[in-house]
Enzyme design. Structure first.
Site, short mmCIF file in Angstrom:
data_model
loop_
_atom_site.label_atom_id
_atom_site.label_comp_id
_atom_site.label_asym_id
_atom_site.label_seq_id
_atom_site.Cartn_x
_atom_site.Cartn_y
_atom_site.Cartn_z
N ASP A 1 0.87 -1.17 0.00
CA ASP A 1 0.00 0.00 0.00
C ASP A 1 0.92 1.23 0.00
OD1 ASP A 1 -2.22 1.77 0.59
OD2 ASP A 1 -1.48 1.80 2.66
N ASP B 1 -0.28 5.09 0.85
CA ASP B 1 -0.60 6.08 1.88
C ASP B 1 -0.61 5.46 3.28
OD1 ASP B 1 -1.01 8.39 0.23
OD2 ASP B 1 -2.79 7.36 -0.55
C1 XBP Z 1 -5.59 6.04 1.17
C2 XBP Z 1 -6.74 6.84 0.80
C3 XBP Z 1 -6.60 7.86 -0.20
C4 XBP Z 1 -5.87 9.12 0.18
C5 XBP Z 1 -6.20 10.17 -0.83
O1 XBP Z 1 -6.03 4.69 1.26
O2 XBP Z 1 -7.82 6.62 1.25
O3 XBP Z 1 -7.89 8.25 -0.52
O4 XBP Z 1 -6.29 9.54 1.47
O5 XBP Z 1 -6.08 9.69 -2.10
P1 XBP Z 1 -5.06 3.43 1.14
P2 XBP Z 1 -6.89 10.31 -3.36
O6 XBP Z 1 -3.78 3.81 1.79
O7 XBP Z 1 -5.79 2.36 1.90
O8 XBP Z 1 -4.88 3.05 -0.30
O9 XBP Z 1 -7.44 11.64 -2.98
O10 XBP Z 1 -5.85 10.40 -4.45
O11 XBP Z 1 -7.99 9.34 -3.71
MG MG Z 2 -2.93 3.10 3.50
#
Ligand code: XBP
Ligand code: MG
Length: 223
Positions: free
Chosen positions: A9, A11
Site C-alpha cells: 500500500d 498512503d
Molecule cells: C488512502 C486513501 C486515499 C488518500 C487520498 O487509502 O484513502 O484516498 O487519502 O487519495 P489506502 P486520493 O492507503 O488504503 O490506499 O485523494 O488520491 O484518492
Molecule cells: Mg494506506
C-alpha cells in the site's frame, strides 16, 4: 510456499502522507471558495471512506445534506485540483519514508523478490511520492503499480490487490501484502494475501484482526 513478491500500500504504509493529503484537500476547498475545513479529528473519521472523490461525496452527504449537493462532476473537478496540489506539496520536499521501508525494498530487490503497489490513490500521487522520497519515478522501483483509477471498487474491496496479483501473474500464496489500515487489510485479505500491518498516525486504533503480524515499523523486518 515460496515468497516471490511483496505488494505495498502507499498512503500510511510507505510514508505518512495523510497530512499532505489533508492539506491538499483544505487548500483546494479554500481556493474554490468552499467553506469546508477538515481538521485532524474529522479527517480521521473521513479516512474510513477510501478515495478522495468518495470521501468528499461522503462528507457532503453526512455534514451538508441541508445544502444543494455538488454533482459528481464538480467533485471530480475538485479532486483533479486536489491531486495537482498534493503533487505540488510533495515536490517542495520534506516527506520521508517510514522507518525500514527503503531498506526493506532494497533487501527485497537484492533477494530477487518482485515488488508491486496496490493503492487507492491515483498514479500521479505515487510518482510524486517516489520522486520525493527516492528521487526516481515509481516504475524504477515497482514492477507492477495498481492504482485507484484502474478499478471500480476501491479498498476494502479486494480489486486493487487482485489487479496487482493478476499483473504479477502470481497467486496470493506466493506474495505478502503491507498495509496500514483496516480497509487496506480487508482488501488484501479479500484477495487471499497474508498481510503485515504497520499502523500509521491515523490508524493506530483500527481493528487489525486477521493480519499475519501487526508491527510498529518495518525496521529490520525479516523477509
Ligand atoms: C488512502 C486513501 C486515499 C488518500 C487520498 O487509502 O484513502 O484516498 O487519502 O487519495 P489506502 P486520493 O492507503 O488504503 O490506499 O485523494 O488520491 O484518492
Ligand atoms: Mg494506506
Amino acid at each position: 510456499m515460496t515468497l516471490k513478491a511483496l505488494i505495498f500500500d502507499v498512503d500510511g504504509t510507505l510514508a505518512e502522507t495523510e497530512e499532505a493529503h489533508r492539506q491538499a484537500f483544505n487548500d483546494t476547498f479554500k481556493a474554490n471558495g468552499i467553506d469546508w475545513f477538515w481538521d485532524v479529528p474529522l479527517y480521521s473519521e473521513l479516512l474510513l471512506t477510501t478515495g478522495g472523490k468518495e470521501r468528499m461525496l461522503a462528507y457532503q452527504a453526512a455534514y451538508h445534506s441541508d445544502r444543494p449537493q455538488m454533482s459528481f462532476d464538480e467533485i471530480a473537478e475538485l479532486h483533479r485540483q486536489k491531486t495537482a496540489r498534493y503533487v505540488e506539496i510533495l515536490a517542495i520536499g520534506g516527506l520521508q519514508l517510514r522507518a525500514g521501508v527503503a531498506d526493506l525494498i532494497k533487501r527485497a530487490g537484492n533477494a530477487g523478490l518482485r515488488l508491486a503497489i496496490a493503492t487507492t490513490t491515483s498514479r500521479p500521487n505515487v510518482d510524486a511520492l517516489t520522486k520525493c522520497c527516492w528521487g526516481k519515478p515509481a516504475t524504477e522501483l515497482f514492477e507492477v503499480i495498481a492504482t485507484g483509477e484502474q478499478v471500480t471498487a476501491k479498498k476494502p474491496a479486494p480489486d486493487l490487490f487482485e489487479l496487482a496479483l493478476n499483473q504479477l501473474q502470481l497467486s496470493p500464496e506466493n506474495c505478502l501484502a503491507f498495509e496500514d489500515s483496516r480497509n487496506g487489510l480487508l482488501s488484501a485479505m479479500g484477495a487471499g494475501l497474508d498481510t503485515i500491518v504497520t499502523p500509521c498516525i491515523y490508524t493506530k486504533d483500527h481493528d487489525f484482526t486477521g493480519a499475519l503480524r501487526v508491527i510498529s515499523t518495518l525496521e529490520g523486518f525479516d523477509i
